[in-house]
Every structure is written in structure tokens, then in C-alpha cells.
Design a protein around this motif. Structure first.
Motif, mmCIF file in Angstrom:
data_model
loop_
_atom_site.group_PDB
_atom_site.id
_atom_site.type_symbol
_atom_site.label_atom_id
_atom_site.label_comp_id
_atom_site.label_asym_id
_atom_site.label_seq_id
_atom_site.Cartn_x
_atom_site.Cartn_y
_atom_site.Cartn_z
ATOM 1 N N GLY A 267 15.561 6.554 -6.223
ATOM 2 C CA GLY A 267 15.439 6.752 -7.790
ATOM 3 C C GLY A 267 14.610 7.686 -7.893
ATOM 4 N N LEU A 268 13.444 7.787 -7.357
ATOM 5 C CA LEU A 268 12.257 8.541 -7.786
ATOM 6 C C LEU A 268 12.643 10.184 -7.378
ATOM 7 N N LEU A 269 13.145 10.237 -6.155
ATOM 8 C CA LEU A 269 13.585 11.431 -5.758
ATOM 9 C C LEU A 269 14.575 12.176 -6.547
ATOM 10 N N PHE A 270 15.698 11.535 -7.095
ATOM 11 C CA PHE A 270 16.586 12.124 -7.956
ATOM 12 C C PHE A 270 16.045 12.561 -9.342
ATOM 13 N N GLY A 271 14.794 11.602 -9.709
ATOM 14 C CA GLY A 271 14.200 12.335 -10.839
ATOM 15 C C GLY A 271 13.632 13.470 -10.905
ATOM 16 N N ILE A 272 12.797 13.718 -9.693
ATOM 17 C CA ILE A 272 11.990 14.841 -9.453
ATOM 18 C C ILE A 272 12.885 16.196 -9.169
ATOM 19 N N ARG B 212 0.908 -1.311 -0.029
ATOM 20 C CA ARG B 212 -0.098 0.051 0.056
ATOM 21 C C ARG B 212 0.847 1.089 0.262
ATOM 22 N N LEU B 213 1.769 1.164 0.686
ATOM 23 C CA LEU B 213 2.824 2.434 0.610
ATOM 24 C C LEU B 213 3.560 2.637 -0.865
ATOM 25 N N SER B 214 3.915 1.396 -1.315
ATOM 26 C CA SER B 214 4.033 1.569 -2.722
ATOM 27 C C SER B 214 3.400 2.359 -3.835
ATOM 28 N N VAL B 215 1.823 1.834 -3.506
ATOM 29 C CA VAL B 215 1.012 2.640 -4.209
ATOM 30 C C VAL B 215 1.004 4.101 -3.887
ATOM 31 N N ARG B 216 0.907 4.528 -2.634
ATOM 32 C CA ARG B 216 1.040 5.893 -2.229
ATOM 33 C C ARG B 216 2.267 6.565 -2.821
ATOM 34 N N LEU B 217 3.159 5.858 -2.912
ATOM 35 C CA LEU B 217 4.707 6.425 -3.271
ATOM 36 C C LEU B 217 4.568 6.776 -4.763
ATOM 37 N N VAL B 218 3.870 5.874 -5.573
ATOM 38 C CA VAL B 218 3.602 6.025 -6.988
ATOM 39 C C VAL B 218 2.823 7.504 -7.260
ATOM 40 N N ALA B 219 1.528 7.490 -6.355
ATOM 41 C CA ALA B 219 0.697 8.375 -6.408
ATOM 42 C C ALA B 219 1.264 9.877 -6.175
ATOM 43 N N LEU B 220 2.072 9.906 -4.912
ATOM 44 C CA LEU B 220 2.493 11.161 -4.819
ATOM 45 C C LEU B 220 3.845 11.656 -5.676
ATOM 46 N N PHE B 221 4.446 10.588 -6.363
ATOM 47 C CA PHE B 221 5.254 10.845 -7.150
ATOM 48 C C PHE B 221 4.548 11.376 -8.635
ATOM 49 N N VAL B 222 3.339 10.848 -8.986
ATOM 50 C CA VAL B 222 2.742 11.492 -9.971
ATOM 51 C C VAL B 222 2.337 12.820 -9.908
ATOM 52 N N LEU B 223 1.860 13.113 -8.802
ATOM 53 C CA LEU B 223 1.429 14.505 -8.225
ATOM 54 C C LEU B 223 2.633 15.470 -8.261
ATOM 55 N N LEU C 190 7.962 15.774 1.214
ATOM 56 C CA LEU C 190 6.516 15.392 1.835
ATOM 57 C C LEU C 190 6.530 13.760 1.541
ATOM 58 N N ILE C 191 7.272 13.292 0.319
ATOM 59 C CA ILE C 191 7.164 11.846 0.101
ATOM 60 C C ILE C 191 7.897 11.073 1.136
ATOM 61 N N GLN C 192 9.149 11.607 1.466
ATOM 62 C CA GLN C 192 9.969 10.814 2.441
ATOM 63 C C GLN C 192 9.155 10.741 3.775
ATOM 64 N N ALA C 193 8.603 12.096 4.220
ATOM 65 C CA ALA C 193 7.784 12.046 5.327
ATOM 66 C C ALA C 193 6.749 11.074 5.617
ATOM 67 N N SER C 194 5.891 11.103 4.219
ATOM 68 C CA SER C 194 4.810 10.095 4.169
ATOM 69 C C SER C 194 5.134 8.724 4.334
ATOM 70 N N VAL C 195 6.352 8.321 3.751
ATOM 71 C CA VAL C 195 6.666 7.037 3.440
ATOM 72 C C VAL C 195 7.348 6.556 4.914
ATOM 73 N N SER C 196 8.201 7.160 5.547
ATOM 74 C CA SER C 196 9.131 7.128 6.609
ATOM 75 C C SER C 196 8.477 7.282 8.148
ATOM 76 N N ALA D 148 12.488 13.824 -19.169
ATOM 77 C CA ALA D 148 13.871 14.182 -18.360
ATOM 78 C C ALA D 148 13.694 13.508 -16.934
ATOM 79 N N ILE D 149 12.535 13.586 -16.430
ATOM 80 C CA ILE D 149 12.242 13.199 -15.225
ATOM 81 C C ILE D 149 12.437 11.493 -15.067
ATOM 82 N N GLY D 150 11.773 10.974 -15.914
ATOM 83 C CA GLY D 150 11.704 9.616 -16.176
ATOM 84 C C GLY D 150 13.223 9.062 -16.296
ATOM 85 N N ALA D 151 13.925 9.595 -17.312
ATOM 86 C CA ALA D 151 15.127 9.095 -17.808
ATOM 87 C C ALA D 151 16.169 9.303 -16.448
#
Length: 673
Positions: free
Chosen positions: A184-189, A12-23, A240-246, A64-67
Motif C-alpha cells: 500500500g505504501l509503495l503504491f502511494g509513493i 522495529r521493522l515497521s518503525v523503520r518502514l514508516v521512517a523510510l516512507f516519510v523520508l 530501497l525500502i523493499q531491500a531494507s525490509v526484505s 495525493a500520496i496518502g489517498a
């Protein structure tokens, strides 16, 4: 909450992580699009041209973000050791004699054996004087645990044990995989901020060269500023993502450390020292923010709205409800004059010799009441007696209930830790030395894999000679002879202790060893359960350490899709555990009823026994957490259908759980007498 429920929570956290990343990506795209429109005065452009421009900009930004995220994720394929080295970590050799480092390795080895996971790589961050630690990796087989030099100097053994138990909670519960994916996702954004600085610099330099040339305004500085702004939107979103996940996971890891060590003094004491010493938990490494969500304490040492961890006072109060926050101020004042020394505290607690304050004691479990236990000191008669009671005699059987095993998965107890300590004490020192030495470990491990049956061993020796020459084959044979008198319950722990030194060998050599282990398993088609367990578990750990599986999801399969593989496993277990075909069939049907109530599964044991499981492991490891829970319960039902479990059966159960990534702590000692 058991292991399988925690696995569902990680999903469930993984799903939330993807959602926050997309936002976050959407917010960044909007900022960049707006900046480009303003920079090129496109507000009055025809709708079609404006849409085309925004389409190109949006696609370029997302690409660019995805790469960048993909590039960083691929770079982290090196596992937990890669993360530790990026932060300045230095590996702690398995055979180290440095007192502080030996103490650290002792604690890590005990935790690993008690948790039922491979011994991870161990790193120290020598340039970090603060108190902090982390665990990183894709799977337990490529995990690394790192602690700062400040933690080694400031924490006593109980506190260090609490910190390592906290980190092992992240290892066994699957948090590491989510953590490293988040990197990896944080580096992208955050990557756009780097691009923005480049564009801003190029635009300014271009203006300087073109000044006076009569050309139009250069839009690059504005675009660069916008990209930097978008990058800081990414920084905000990343926090925000780090705080939400951690945050919530840190409370769970603290509680797990208490459950494991059966005392709050260790982890609570470490948190108090973080709050009381001047250095706190703040790291100096440039990449500290990138790993902030996986650390024991705040990377910046400061609490804020976007802190990745709960406030220290709240964490301590969750462990000690009567804790007074004023205590941190008192400790800070006390330690400003005389910082705490973990080594001196170990002497006072009886955990290190008084005449050698820095000496590292042999592995043992300290007294849980907090007072030193002289009778249980390393090498004492009491310790030897305790270790002797922990090992079953030949043919010993243990009563096991499926519910107890399920509760124990990834949930080590004080008894498991004491048993792991006893195992370490009972392994002969010369074998421990070989297991920890990178130049001696390969013949030792190959010796562990050689069968005691002359016909099978001869076939295995021939396979070794063909692949590695007669010198290696002879060395492995001599090692097997030296291992002949080793208690059966010590063979699997010795192999686990050898894993770090083995993993330290060059990659081409390990690749060749993978093929060798596989050939030994299939040397002549005749191999018993214990030999198969040891070989297959080692093969799996080597494969995962060399080629970590970084796929986003690995647990997609339903039990209905793995019906034949599950039935295959239960049939093999029933056949291996019963000489009477009728009893084997009854055990199989009991497991099948647990696996799929009301359904009928045909009992069809394979002709080649445990070797037939080779095709089942990839299918079963891909099951969803709830279905794995049912499979493990069915497995225990088959193995313990007669109400007891022998040492080989227990080794087989631990191997199954290890291959399914459901780490099972030792339980055989519970029935030893």
C-alpha cells in the motif's frame, strides 16, 4: 531467536518502514515544490505568496500520496487471495485430483497442521514458467500461498517442501502483514508518476490546441515532467525500502525451512534450480515489482544494487558453506539441454509410483536422510504403526515444560511435521473427502461442533433448525454420528483441514455460519473444554478470513492494562483442569507467579467456566510480544502444574495460542506411546 523476539523485530521493522516512507515523501515533495516554483516563475514572488503556493502544493502532494496509499491498502483488504489473483493466480481446489496440484496441497496441509495455523488458500500461477512463490495476507486466517507453474514442474517434493516451509516462516512470524502494508505504501509513493504522465499528456495536447493563439507558455508539461521525476524518486525509494525490509528476512526464512524440514537439500536445491534453469525466478506479471519483497526469488530475475533479495550464491552458501559458485554454471549448462523434472526426480527418490510418474502420493514425510523409505510408504504397515503411535490413548498424559512450549511457538520441528503427516493418515478417507468438498463441508463442521451430551445436543439442534431449517439440522446430526468414533486428537486437525473448503462458501452464508457457531457455543450454557476449543477457534478463523484486521498496530496493550483479563484466563484454566478446588488454586497461583512475580492475584473462577473467556480474548490478543510470552508461559504453568497434560488440556492450550496469534505446533505425540 524465538517467536516473540521475532515479533519484536517485526515491530522495529515497521518503525523503520514508516521512517523510510516519510523520508521518501519528503524527497518527493521537495522535487514537486521545486518544479512548481520553476514552472510558474515563482522564484521572484513575494515570500508570502511563495509560502502560500508551496503550502498548497505540499499539502496536495502529501494528500495525493496518502489517498493513493489508503486506496491501495483498502483494496488489499481481500487478503492474500486478492494479491494472488492480481498476479494471475488460480485457486487450487481443496479436493483437486490433478497430480501436481494434489502434491502441492498435501505439502501445504501438512505444513499448516505442523505449524499450528489454519490451512491457507493455495494458488498456482499458471502463466509463470519461472520458479517462484510467495505468501500473502493480514493474518494466518486469510493467508494465501502461491507457487508458479514452473515451481511445480521443476521442483521435486523435497524442494517443494523446502519452498513451502520458507513461505510458512513468513506466515507464522508475522512478515506477511508488513509485506502487504508495504504494498500500500509503495503504491502511494509511485502514484505521482501516473499523475505526471497525465499532466504531461494534457499539457502537450493543450499546447497543440493553443499553438498560434498567442497565449503564454503552458506550465503543465514541466509540472508533468517534474511529477514523473518525483515518481521515479518514489521508485528509487521504494526499491530501497523493499531491500531494507526484505533481505535479512530471506536468510531467516531459509534457515527456518531447514530447521523445519531438518535437511538443507530441499530449500538449497530449489535455490540452485532458480540459478540454473533458464527462466530463473523472473515473473511476467505486470505487478511483479509491487510484490517483489514478498517473493521467494527476485521478481526481475536480476541482481542489482536495489535487489530485494540477497544474491543466490550467498543464500546457498548460508545453507551449504562448502558450495562452489561454479556449480551454478555447470547446472545451467546441464539443464539448458534437459531441464529438470520434479516428477521424474520424485520417482527416483521413491516419492511417487514409478508406473505413474505424475501421481500424487498421499501425504507423508519423506525420509530426512534423503533416501526413499519403502517401509514408510503410504498405506504400508509401518506407516500405519507410526500413525498409531502418534495418537494418545484415552486419558494419556504428556509431560510439558513451559520453556519447551515457548521454544515451540511458531517453531515447528521435524517431529511436528511427522506428527501432522500421521494425523492425515489416520483421518478416515471419507471424512477427508467431506472436509475438502465445498458442498459437504458445512454439515461436517456443524457436526464437529455438536456435543455428545444428549441434552446439550438437543439444544444445539434446535438452534440449528431455527437458523437453517430442519434439513441442515438433520445433516449436521448425521455428520455428528459419523464422527462419533473419530479419535479426539483428530477432531481439531479435521476442522483445520475443512477450513479452506468452508472459506470458499459465499460470504453471506459464512456470515450466517458465524452467528450459528456462536449460538452453538452458547446453546444452553453447558459446554466442555474440547467443544469450546473447536468452536471458538473456528469462529475466530472465520471472522478473520471475512474481516481481516488491517490496522497498523494491533499489539499496543501492556500486561498491566490486561491484569484482570489475564487473571480471568488463568482462573478458568485452573478450574477446568482440576476437580479439587485446592489443587486448582495452587495451579492458579503458580501461573500468577510466572505472570507477575511477587504480585498477588486473587483466585476467582467464573461460574460459567470456559464461556467466560469470551470477554478476555480481545484484550489479551492486543498484548505486546513480550507480555504475550509471559502470558503463554503462565498458561502452560497452570495447565501442566501437575507435571502432565491431557488431550483436552493440550487442545485448550493450542486454542489459547491460536487466539493470541502465537501458533503452537503439535506436541502431544512426543509423549505418545
Amino acid at each position: 531467536m524465538n517467536f516473540f523476539e521475532r515479533q519484536r523485530r517485526v515491530r522495529r521493522l515497521s518503525v523503520r518502514l514508516v521512517a523510510l516512507f516519510v523520508l521518501a515523501v519528503v524527497g518527493i515533495v521537495l522535487v514537486v515544490d521545486l518544479a512548481v516554483v520553476l514552472a510558474f516563475n515563482a522564484t521572484d514572488a513575494p515570500p508570502r505568496e511563495l509560502a502560500a503556493l508551496l503550502g498548497v502544493v505540499t499539502a496536495g502532494t502529501v494528500a495525493a500520496i496518502g489517498a493513493a496509499a489508503l486506496f491501495r491498502t483498502v483494496a488489499l483488504r481481500g487478503g492474500g487471495g486478492k494479491v494472488a489473483r492480481e498476479l494471475g493466480g488460480v485457486p487450487v481446489p481443496a479436493d483437486t485430483t490433478d497430480p501436481e496440484l494434489r502434491r502441492l496441497r498435501n505439502v501445504v496441509e501438512e505444513m499448516a497442521l505442523a505449524s499450528g495455523v489454519p490451512v491457507p488458500e493455495v494458488y498456482v500461477l499458471p502463466n509463470e514458467s519461472a520458479i517462484n512463490a510467495f505468501a500473502a495476507g493480514w493474518t494466518p486466517s486469510d493467508a494465501a500461498v502461491a507457487v508458479t507453474r514452473g515451481a511445480l514442474r521443476r521442483l521435486n517434493r523435497d524442494e517443494l517442501q523446502g519452498v513451502i516451509a520458507h513461505e510458512f516462516s513468513h506466515v507464522v512470524n508475522g512478515d506477511m502483514r508488513l509485506n502487504i502494508r508495504l504494498m500500500g505504501l509503495l503504491f502511494g509513493i509511485l502514484f505521482l508518476a501516473v499523475i505526471g504522465r497525465g499532466l504531461l499528456r494534457a499539457g502537450i495536447l493543450g499546447d497543440g490546441r493553443n499553438r498560434g493563439g498567442g497565449g503564454g507558455a503552458n506550465p503543465l508539461p514541466l509540472v508533468g515532467i517534474a511529477m514523473i521525476a518525483a515518481g521515479y524518486v518514489g521508485v528509487l525509494a521504494g526499491r530501497l525500502i523493499q531491500a531494507s525490509v526484505s533481505r535479512q528476512r530471506e536468510y531467516l526464512a531459509d534457515a527456518s525451512a531447514v530447521q523445519f524440514t531438518r535437511q538443507t537439500r530441499g530449500i538449497a536445491g530449489a535455490l540452485k534450480k532458480i540459478g540454473g534453469v533458464a527462466e530463473g525466478s523472473e515473473l511476467k506479471a505486470p505487478k511483479r515489482d509491487e510484490v517483489g519483497h514478498m517473493l521467494l526469488g527476485e521478481a526481475t530475475g536480476r541482481a542489482s544494487w536495489f535487489a530485494t533479495h540477497p544474491p543466490l550464491v550467498d543464500r546457498i552458501r548460508a545453507l551449504e558453506p562448502s558450495f562452489d559458485p561454479a556449480e551454478l554454471s555447470r547446472l545451467a549448462k546441464q539443464w539448458s539441454a534437459a531441464p529438470p523434472s520434479g516428477r521424474q526426480e520424485d520417482v527416483a527418490l521413491g516419492l511417487a509410483p514409478a508406473d505413474q510418474p505424475g501421481a500424487a502420493e498421499p501425504a507423508r514425510a519423506p525420509d530426512r536422510a534423503g533416501a526413499p523409505d519403502p517401509a514408510g510408504a503410504p498405506g504400508s504397515a509401518a506407516a500405519a504403526a507410526t500413525a498409531g503411535r502418534a495418537l494418545p490413548v484415552e486419558g494419556h498424559q504428556v509431560s510439558v515444560a513451559p520453556a519447551d512450549v515457548l521454544r515451540g511457538v511458531a517453531n515447528p520441528t521435524e517431529a511436528a511435521y511427522a506428527h501432522a503427516t500421521a494425523l492425515l493418515e489416520r483421518i478416515p478417507p471419507d471424512l477427508l473427502d467431506r472436509a475438502r468438498h465445498r458442498d459437504a463441508v458445512v454439515p461436517l463442521v456443524l457436526g464437529l461442533l455438536l456435543s455428545p451430551q444428549p441434552r446439550v445436543r438437543q439444544a444445539q439442534r434446535s438452534a440449528l433448525a431455527d437458523r437453517h431449517g430442519t434439513g441442515t439440522a438433520d445433516a449436521a446430526t448425521r455428520a455428528a454420528d459419523a464422527l462419533a468414533d473419530l479419535h479426539p486428537a483428530l477432531r481439531l486437525p479435521l476442522a483445520e483441514l475443512a477450513f479452506p473448503a468452508l472459506r470458499d462458501r459465499p460470504e453471506p452464508e459464512l456470515e450466517a455460519l458465524l452467528a450459528t457457531v456462536f449460538s452453538l457455543i452458547h446453546a444452553d450454557g453447558a459446554i466442555d473444554v474440547s467443544e469450546y476449543c473447536l468452536s471458538r477457534l473456528l469462529l475466530n478463523e472465520l471472522q478473520e478470513s471475512l474481516h481481516p484486521d488491517s490496522r497498523w498496530r494491533t499489539d499496543r496493550r501492556r500486561l498491566t492494562d490486561a491484569r484482570s483479563a489475564a487473571a480471568f484466563l488463568l482462573a478458568v484454566l485452573a478450574q477446568a483442569g482440576h476437580t479439587d478446588p485446592a489443587a486448582a488454586q495452587r495451579a492458579f497461583q503458580a501461573g500468577a507467579a510466572t505472570l507477575r512475580p511477587g504480585a498477588h492475584l486473587p483466585y476467582a473462577p467464573p461460574e460459567n467456566g470456559v464461556l467466560a473467556l469470551e470477554t478476555a480474548w480481545p484484550v489479551l490478543d492486543g498484548l505486546r510480544p513480550g507480555d504475550k510470552e509471559r502470558l503463554v508461559a503462565a498458561t502452560v504453568e497452570v495447565i501442566s502444574h501437575d507435571g502432565t497434560m491431557t488431550v483436552p488440556e493440550f487442545e485448550l492450550l493450542r486454542t489459547i495460542c491460536g487466539l493470541l496469534h502465537c501458533p503452537l505446533p503439535p506436541v502431544v505425540a512426543a509423549g505418545a506411546g
